[in-house]
Every structure is written in C-alpha cells, then in structure tokens.
Motif scaffolding. Sequence first.
Motif, PDB file in Angstrom:
ATOM      1  N   ARG A 180       0.826  -1.215   0.000  1.00  0.00           N
ATOM      2  CA  ARG A 180       0.000   0.000   0.000  1.00  0.00           C
ATOM      3  C   ARG A 180       0.861   1.266   0.000  1.00  0.00           C
ATOM      4  NH1 ARG A 180      -5.327   1.663   2.322  1.00  0.00           N
ATOM      5  NH2 ARG A 180      -5.315   3.891   2.003  1.00  0.00           N
ATOM      6  N   GLU A 226       0.838   4.318  -2.750  1.00  0.00           N
ATOM      7  CA  GLU A 226       0.539   5.710  -2.390  1.00  0.00           C
ATOM      8  C   GLU A 226       1.621   6.660  -2.912  1.00  0.00           C
ATOM      9  OE1 GLU A 226      -0.184   5.531   1.813  1.00  0.00           O
ATOM     10  OE2 GLU A 226      -2.285   5.005   1.500  1.00  0.00           O
ATOM     11  N   PHE A 238      -8.117   1.864  -2.369  1.00  0.00           N
ATOM     12  CA  PHE A 238      -7.660   2.285  -1.040  1.00  0.00           C
ATOM     13  C   PHE A 238      -8.855   2.557  -0.127  1.00  0.00           C
ATOM     14  CE2 PHE A 238      -3.662   4.282  -3.125  1.00  0.00           C
ATOM     15  CZ  PHE A 238      -3.103   3.024  -3.266  1.00  0.00           C
TER      16      PHE A 238
END
Length: 180
Positions: free
Chosen positions: A85, A89, A124
């Motif tokens: 993740r 990002e 997300f």
Amino acid sequence: MRPRRPHPLALLIAAFAVLALTVRLSAARGPAASAQAPATNHESFSERVAPIISNTCQPCHNARLSSGGVDLTPFTDPRSLAASREGWEVIVRKLRAGEMPPKGVPRPPQADIDAMIGFLDGQFDEADRNVTPDPGRVTARRLNRTEYNNTVRDLLAVDTHPADDFPQDDFGNAMRIGID
C-alpha cells in the motif's frame, strides 16, 4: 452485632475471581484489527493500471535499471495493492504531482492517468472501509469499596464488608469528569 469476618483465604479467592473476570471482560472488548484486503477487480487493474505501469514506468523502473532505486516490477500484479500500500501511495502521489513520468518521456493521455488514480483511490477507500478499528488495550480499573463489597457478597454469598478496612476511595477523577 457485626457479622463474623470470612477467612482470609476466602477473600483471596474472591479477589482472584474478580481479577479473572475483569481480565476476561477486557479481552472480550478489545478485538484486534483485522486488515482484510479488499477483493481487487483484476479486469479493471489489467485495463487501467497494468498498461501504464508496464509501458510507461517499467522501462526505467525495472530490476535491471532501477532508476531512482525503484523497481516497479512487483507492481504489475493486482495482489500488490494489498501487499504494498505504501508503495502505491507514493506512485499515486508522483502521478498527481506530475513528477512522473518525467519530461522527455512519452506521457500517456491524462484521461488514462486519471482513470488509474481513480481506480487506485477506490481500492484504497475500500480497503480502509474493511479494516476493523482497534481501540487499543482496555485497562482494567480498580473496584471501589462498594463494588468490592458487592462482588464479594455475590461471589461468596456472605454478607460481609471486607472493603470497610480498605483506604478511602480516590475521588480525583470524579472532579475531572464533572461528578459532584
């Protein structure tokens, strides 16, 4: 006439029973966070994300060149959304800021970049919705004198007041929360 005091061993057993009950209740109230990965739409990933990563990013950011110390080879797999993740990002942040692809490198149409960013943001958001919040550790508090007397009475079926010999209860917290 004051009732006969129970045996000290009975008081010790009652105290351990109260402690065990408190610990069991505390454990039941504090569920651990379960970060479940959302089900990724593999077709959308293959249509919106993988082509941009493969055609635009990977020629410079691969295992051989690793420009800027970044290898995006693992990011061509949809499972990387849940596993990396933080890396995703960073990718989204660089795309939004227009830092990547750099000047001089052919850039995909802005609509494709926007579709990729929208898809990733949706993934997300879904992942964030599926995470059970963790309130942290629940601290066991001390019983006040009245609660202790009632607990001993309920557990041992003896109407005695062992907490009468305890020090007075502290009322410092009562003022802070507005109890008179």
